[in-house]
Design a protein around this motif. Structure first.
Motif, PDB file in Angstrom:
ATOM      1  N   ARG A 117       0.849  -1.191   0.000  1.00  0.00           N
ATOM      2  CA  ARG A 117       0.000   0.000   0.000  1.00  0.00           C
ATOM      3  C   ARG A 117       0.889   1.247   0.000  1.00  0.00           C
ATOM      4  O   ARG A 117       1.598   1.519   0.956  1.00  0.00           O
ATOM      5  CB  ARG A 117      -0.933   0.007   1.206  1.00  0.00           C
ATOM      6  N   PHE A 118       0.759   2.009  -1.075  1.00  0.00           N
ATOM      7  CA  PHE A 118       1.637   3.153  -1.309  1.00  0.00           C
ATOM      8  C   PHE A 118       1.609   4.141  -0.145  1.00  0.00           C
ATOM      9  O   PHE A 118       2.645   4.623   0.299  1.00  0.00           O
ATOM     10  CB  PHE A 118       1.227   3.830  -2.627  1.00  0.00           C
ATOM     11  N   TYR A 119       0.417   4.439   0.376  1.00  0.00           N
ATOM     12  CA  TYR A 119       0.342   5.435   1.453  1.00  0.00           C
ATOM     13  C   TYR A 119       1.007   4.919   2.726  1.00  0.00           C
ATOM     14  O   TYR A 119       1.570   5.701   3.496  1.00  0.00           O
ATOM     15  CB  TYR A 119      -1.101   5.878   1.711  1.00  0.00           C
ATOM     16  N   LEU A 120       0.998   3.603   2.940  1.00  0.00           N
ATOM     17  CA  LEU A 120       1.688   3.037   4.096  1.00  0.00           C
ATOM     18  C   LEU A 120       3.203   3.057   3.888  1.00  0.00           C
ATOM     19  O   LEU A 120       3.960   3.297   4.837  1.00  0.00           O
ATOM     20  CB  LEU A 120       1.206   1.614   4.376  1.00  0.00           C
ATOM     21  N   PHE A 135       5.751   4.923   6.323  1.00  0.00           N
ATOM     22  CA  PHE A 135       6.841   4.187   6.955  1.00  0.00           C
ATOM     23  C   PHE A 135       8.181   4.856   6.666  1.00  0.00           C
ATOM     24  O   PHE A 135       9.039   4.945   7.557  1.00  0.00           O
ATOM     25  CB  PHE A 135       6.845   2.726   6.495  1.00  0.00           C
ATOM     26  N   VAL A 136       8.372   5.318   5.447  1.00  0.00           N
ATOM     27  CA  VAL A 136       9.613   6.025   5.107  1.00  0.00           C
ATOM     28  C   VAL A 136       9.739   7.286   5.965  1.00  0.00           C
ATOM     29  O   VAL A 136      10.818   7.596   6.480  1.00  0.00           O
ATOM     30  CB  VAL A 136       9.674   6.361   3.595  1.00  0.00           C
ATOM     31  N   ALA A 137       8.642   8.003   6.136  1.00  0.00           N
ATOM     32  CA  ALA A 137       8.660   9.190   6.998  1.00  0.00           C
ATOM     33  C   ALA A 137       9.010   8.802   8.434  1.00  0.00           C
ATOM     34  O   ALA A 137       9.800   9.501   9.092  1.00  0.00           O
ATOM     35  CB  ALA A 137       7.312   9.905   6.945  1.00  0.00           C
ATOM     36  N   LEU A 138       8.467   7.699   8.915  1.00  0.00           N
ATOM     37  CA  LEU A 138       8.768   7.242  10.271  1.00  0.00           C
ATOM     38  C   LEU A 138      10.243   6.876  10.419  1.00  0.00           C
ATOM     39  O   LEU A 138      10.871   7.214  11.422  1.00  0.00           O
ATOM     40  CB  LEU A 138       7.886   6.048  10.646  1.00  0.00           C
ATOM     41  N   PHE A 150       1.707  13.947   2.732  1.00  0.00           N
ATOM     42  CA  PHE A 150       1.232  13.159   1.592  1.00  0.00           C
ATOM     43  C   PHE A 150       0.555  11.875   2.094  1.00  0.00           C
ATOM     44  O   PHE A 150      -0.510  11.486   1.598  1.00  0.00           O
ATOM     45  CB  PHE A 150       2.402  12.854   0.653  1.00  0.00           C
ATOM     46  N   HIS A 151       1.160  11.229   3.083  1.00  0.00           N
ATOM     47  CA  HIS A 151       0.562  10.045   3.709  1.00  0.00           C
ATOM     48  C   HIS A 151      -0.818  10.397   4.275  1.00  0.00           C
ATOM     49  O   HIS A 151      -1.783   9.649   4.098  1.00  0.00           O
ATOM     50  CB  HIS A 151       1.497   9.537   4.820  1.00  0.00           C
ATOM     51  N   TYR A 152      -0.902  11.539   4.927  1.00  0.00           N
ATOM     52  CA  TYR A 152      -2.155  12.008   5.525  1.00  0.00           C
ATOM     53  C   TYR A 152      -3.224  12.195   4.442  1.00  0.00           C
ATOM     54  O   TYR A 152      -4.365  11.769   4.588  1.00  0.00           O
ATOM     55  CB  TYR A 152      -1.857  13.316   6.247  1.00  0.00           C
ATOM     56  N   PHE A 153      -2.845  12.832   3.325  1.00  0.00           N
ATOM     57  CA  PHE A 153      -3.768  13.031   2.206  1.00  0.00           C
ATOM     58  C   PHE A 153      -4.265  11.706   1.651  1.00  0.00           C
ATOM     59  O   PHE A 153      -5.458  11.521   1.428  1.00  0.00           O
ATOM     60  CB  PHE A 153      -3.076  13.785   1.066  1.00  0.00           C
ATOM     61  N   LEU A 154      -3.325  10.801   1.396  1.00  0.00           N
ATOM     62  CA  LEU A 154      -3.679   9.547   0.748  1.00  0.00           C
ATOM     63  C   LEU A 154      -4.566   8.661   1.604  1.00  0.00           C
ATOM     64  O   LEU A 154      -5.418   7.935   1.091  1.00  0.00           O
ATOM     65  CB  LEU A 154      -2.416   8.777   0.348  1.00  0.00           C
TER      66      LEU A 154
END
Length: 183
Positions: free
Chosen positions: A109-112, A116-119, A157-161
């Motif tokens: 899942r792209f948004y995950l 995860f990369v942000a984390l 971006f994660h938040y948006f998706l």
């Protein structure tokens, strides 16, 4: 300096308050029919809010002519990391602790993947935020910590998706991020 700082104490209590509120709401069964999902969203929301607040320290410091505000930026950044780690841990709980499923979901899942990369980026910043690491990294430390801007973009971006229908909150926080970057 080893003394109690009212500013740091207030910041610490402010950082704890949302987590305590979420824990209390969970304990009182006040989070609706899907409490773990509400906790996942709540911790993610607070991670974004604290991230933007940490980015706002420098402009607020100048606007308010209050140089001591810089003393709480590290604490705010570590608060972002704490809420983001809690966000992931709650996702693991939601997936019934099946780590293979969690890992495959993050990959598929792209948004995950973005989250995860942000984390991981936040974890790197957190690990290099000690006084000893700041000394060890020297002039590389400020360059490394500039990745917070890319992490912010990924987090937003994660938040948006992940926002399926109502994107008003991600739009608001992204707008605030753009204002801060413009400043």
């Amino acid at each position: 300096a080893g003394r109690l700082s009212a500013l740091k104490l207030a910041t610490f209590l402010f950082a704890l308050a949302p987590g305590l509120w979420l824990a209390g709401a969970y304990g009182l069964d006040a989070l609706g029919p899907k409490p773990i999902t509400a906790l996942i969203h709540g911790t993610g929301d607070w991670a974004v809010r604290f991230l933007l607040l940490s980015l706002a320290v420098t402009p607020l410091r100048r606007i308010a002519n209050y140089p001591k505000l810089i003393l709480v930026r590290r604490m705010l950044g570590l608060t972002v990391l704490a809420y983001a780690v809690l966000h992931l841990c709650l996702y693991v709980v939601d997936q019934n602790f099946i780590l293979t499923k969690v890992a495959s979901e993050i990959v598929l899942r792209f948004y995950l993947t973005i989250g995860f990369v942000a984390l991981v980026g936040l974890a790197v910043l957190g690990a290099t935020s000690t006084d000893a690491m700041i000394r060890r990294l020297g002039k590389a430390w400020p360059r490394l910590h500039k990745i917070v801007y890319a992490i912010s973009v990924l987090g937003l971006f994660h938040y948006f998706l992940q926002s399926k229908i109502d994107v008003s909150a991600p739009v608001f926080w992204t707008g605030l991020f753009l204002i801060l970057m413009g400043w």
